[in-house]
Scaffold this motif. Structure first.
Motif, short mmCIF file in Angstrom:
data_model
loop_
_atom_site.label_atom_id
_atom_site.label_comp_id
_atom_site.label_asym_id
_atom_site.label_seq_id
_atom_site.Cartn_x
_atom_site.Cartn_y
_atom_site.Cartn_z
N THR A 44 -2.48 -1.37 -0.69
CA THR A 44 -1.21 -2.04 -1.03
C THR A 44 -0.62 -2.60 0.26
O THR A 44 -1.19 -2.47 1.33
N ILE A 45 0.56 -3.23 0.12
CA ILE A 45 1.25 -3.77 1.30
C ILE A 45 1.70 -2.59 2.16
O ILE A 45 2.31 -1.66 1.65
N PRO A 46 1.38 -2.58 3.46
CA PRO A 46 1.79 -1.45 4.30
C PRO A 46 3.29 -1.44 4.56
O PRO A 46 3.95 -2.48 4.45
N ASP A 47 3.80 -0.25 4.94
CA ASP A 47 5.16 -0.07 5.45
C ASP A 47 6.26 -0.51 4.49
O ASP A 47 7.26 -1.09 4.92
N GLN A 48 6.08 -0.26 3.19
CA GLN A 48 7.17 -0.57 2.26
C GLN A 48 8.05 0.67 2.09
O GLN A 48 7.52 1.74 1.82
N PRO A 49 9.37 0.51 2.23
CA PRO A 49 10.25 1.66 1.98
C PRO A 49 10.22 2.05 0.51
O PRO A 49 9.74 1.26 -0.33
N ASN A 93 2.55 3.66 3.35
CA ASN A 93 2.43 3.96 4.78
C ASN A 93 1.74 2.82 5.53
O ASN A 93 1.36 1.81 4.92
N SER A 94 1.62 2.99 6.83
CA SER A 94 1.05 1.92 7.65
C SER A 94 -0.43 1.72 7.38
O SER A 94 -1.03 0.77 7.88
N MET A 138 2.37 6.12 -1.07
CA MET A 138 2.64 7.50 -0.67
C MET A 138 2.74 8.45 -1.85
O MET A 138 2.44 9.63 -1.72
N PHE A 139 3.16 7.95 -3.00
CA PHE A 139 3.30 8.85 -4.14
C PHE A 139 1.94 9.45 -4.50
O PHE A 139 1.78 10.67 -4.57
N TRP A 169 10.15 7.41 5.86
CA TRP A 169 9.74 8.06 4.60
C TRP A 169 8.36 8.68 4.71
O TRP A 169 8.02 9.58 3.97
N TRP A 170 7.57 8.22 5.65
CA TRP A 170 6.23 8.75 5.82
C TRP A 170 6.27 10.20 6.32
O TRP A 170 5.37 10.99 6.10
#
Lengths: 334, 285
Positions: free
Chosen positions: B45-50, B60-61, B66-67, B247-248
């Protein structure tokens, strides 16, 4: 007196057995593994330099000699012990040709100084507060304290250390967060160096205390709340003995005995704590050394660190065990 | 069994809270079975999305949602903890019951070995195992090794109970009736030590998961398999806190605290339940 000597003898024997088994285990793990350290070093060497087949053969022989490998396993085992008794574990690869033992000995004081004092501070604070909380069971301050201790206690050390690092490193930078002493002082017995060492030790010590004291607190509170129902405490209270004497002389002294056994075990765990503490705060002790050695594939240094930590832990447990009968006379006759 | 459970929930607030926390984490980790993505793949997916309605826990990067990443990580870590706890329970029950019942030199030999295992520093030895096994070190091997070190303390507890059982009337009856020793230990004595086994089970899980986190954070496990520790490892190696992908770090930390607090409270309340004095005090007797 004879009982005490017998007790010391038994414990000393046990300490030696722990050291022997621990070090033998280290030896077995390293020597029965499918990975040959010599081939690993050779692989790294030949990826850097263009070695001729003859040079590889010569190097392999030299390395086999250095590590004491290549011979049958039983012979290696005997050799390993004979060299170890003389304090020789071969040269480090990272810092060739410095003996691995020298490097370990240089890192040792840092670890001992930081971790042992931090563990002892934790023990004293946690048990004192726990005893007070157990004695004054309806005190609101101690109740709140108990809930806090309960909440912090199960958090993994790494997380707590990291939070401290963020608070004191980035948000409110008042304490040095990395290293063992400032770069601009000369090591030795001079005040700037000592104060710098102490300053650098504050944050790592604080992190160890914060994580560790909750367990002592909860344990001691439970022990004390059992002891205060005993007859002799009630009797002392009725006889008008000073409160501080009751708590310090009777209650704590009787309740602390099981905690001492636990202290021995905690000292045994010191080396698992130290690796993370030193990694997070970049402290120049055995833990950092172990990580560097593993990452560099430094076979003899890894062996040396494990050997020394097993020995140190066994000795620490032995010392705590010796203190045991001084507090609890019943132990002697056991 | 059910009545015990009901009493614990009703009279023991620690047990109730611990149970809720553990159930929440367990359900969350069970969600990983329905994960739409393979948690070991990166840049999905797109990295670094809040955190947002689309990515509940952000990304995450490394381009992972993350879920699902955390869900798989917690499943793996819990499974790891369960494996270690079950295996080391088997050893501690076997050693504890045998030593307690047999007594004499069997007891002395077993407890001597036990004492040695108690005082061996585990961490350097685990690092050593990683050092020599390197790429062969998967999480089952690690679980086996940790189970080999996780039993001695609990074996001692079980032994102390077994010593008391040995002199009870029913043991003598069973012996005179010609019951074999293994059968006697398994059928007659084991039920009496089960409460201790359960309480130490939770503690052992805490211990093993905590140790795995420590090892993984340093990069001393298989870092490509998502576990609680490796999530922290990757967050740390991408300096998540410094570059602002909070958030990571924060979300896993909250979940870790929930897991550890939950297991800890369960262990504490079980311990208390075993001690009838404190149980009565709590029920207001």
């Amino acid at each position: 007196m004879q009982g005490y000597l017998w007790f010391i003898g038994k414990r000393a024997l046990q300490m030696l057995a722990v050291i022997f088994c621990g070090i033998s285990a280290t030896f077995l793990v390293t020597h029965l593994s499918p990975i040959d350290p010599v081939e690993q070093v050779l692989g790294r060497l030949s990826s850097r330099a263009n070695l001729s087949p003859e040079a590889i053969l010569a190097t392999r022989e030299a390395l086999n000699d250095l590590f004491g490998t290549g011979a049958p396993i039983l012979e290696q085992y005997v050799n390993f012990w004979t060299r170890l008794v003389r304090g020789d574990l071969g040269p480090s690869l990272m810092a060739f040709p410095t003996p691995a033992m020298d490097i370990v000995m240089r890192a040792m004081p840092w670890t001992l100084g930081l971790l042992v004092s931090a563990t002892l501070i934790t023990f004293v604070i946690g048990n004192l507060l726990g005893a007070l909380a157990g004695y004054n069971q309806n005190n609101r301050f101690f109740k709140l304290f108990g809930i806090l201790a309960m909440g912090v206690q199960p958090i993994p050390y790494y997380v707590v250390a990291f939070i401290l690092l963020i608070i004191f490193g980035f948000l409110w930078p008042v304490l040095p967060i990395s290293g063992g002493f400032a770069m601009d002082v000369t090591p030795g017995y001079n005040w700037p160096f000592i104060s710098s060492v102490l300053q650098h030790a504050i944050l790592p010590t604080f992190s160890v205390v914060l994580v560790g004291f909750g367990g002592w607190f909860i344990g001691m509170r439970a022990l004390v709340s059992n002891v205060i129902n005993d007859d002799y405490v009630t009797y002392a209270e009725l006889a008008g003995v000073k409160k501080s004497t009751i708590v310090g002389g009777y209650v704590i002294r009787n309740a602390v005995v099981p905690q001492l056994t636990a202290l021995a075990l905690t000292l045994g765990g010191v080396f698992s704590g130290t690796v993370i503490t030193e990694q997070v705060f970049n402290y120049p002790g055995l833990g950092s050394l172990l990580i560097d050695a593993v990452n560099a594939g430094d076979y003899s240094l890894v062996l040396a660190v494990s050997t020394v930590s097993i020995t140190a832990v066994a000795v620490a447990i032995f010392i705590v065990d010796l203190l045991h009968p001084l507090l609890d006379p019943r132990v002697k006759t056991e | 069994m059910f009545a015990v459970f009901r009493d614990l929930i009703r009279y023991n607030i620690e047990f109730a809270i611990g149970l809720i926390l553990v159930v929440v984490v367990a359900v969350f980790s069970a969600a990983s079975f329905f994960s739409p993505v393979d948690p070991s793949l990166i840049y999905m997916t797109i990295p670094d999305q809040p955190p947002s309605p689309q990515f509940w826990f952000g990304t995450n990067s490394r381009g992972q949602d993350m879920f699902w990443q955390l869900s798989a990580a917690f499943r793996n870590s819990l499974a790891f903890g369960l494996t270690v706890a079950v295996l080391s329970r088997i050893i501690s029950i076997a050693v504890g019951l045998t030593a307690g019942y047999m007594g004499g030199w069997v007891d002395r030999v077993l407890m001597f070995i036990n004492d040695i295992f108690v005082s061996l520093p585990i961490f350097p030895i685990l690092v050593l195992f990683y050092f020599v096994l390197r790429n062969h070190m998967d999480s089952f091997t690690l679980a086996l090794v940790m189970a080999g070190f996780g039993w001695p303390f609990d074996a001692r507890l079980i032994r102390s109970v077994a010593i008391g059982l040995k002199h009870r009337e029913f043991t003598r009856h069973a012996v005179f009736a010609g019951m074999s020793t293994p059968k006697l230990l398994l059928e007659e004595h084991l039920p009496y030590v089960m409460p201790i086994v359960f309480a130490t089970f939770m503690n052992n899980m805490l211990w093993s998961i905590g140790l795995e986190v420590t090892l993984a954070v340093l990069g001393f496990t298989n870092i490509n398999q998502p576990t609680i520790g490796t999530v922290l490892y990757w967050a740390n190696s991408h300096s998540a806190m410094v570059v602002g992908t909070w958030w990571w770090i924060v979300i896993p930390v909250i979940l870790i605290v929930m897991t550890f607090l939950g297991l800890f409270l369960l262990a504490v309340s079980m311990n208390e339940y075993i001690d009838p004095r404190s149980r009565l005090r709590r029920m207001g007797a």
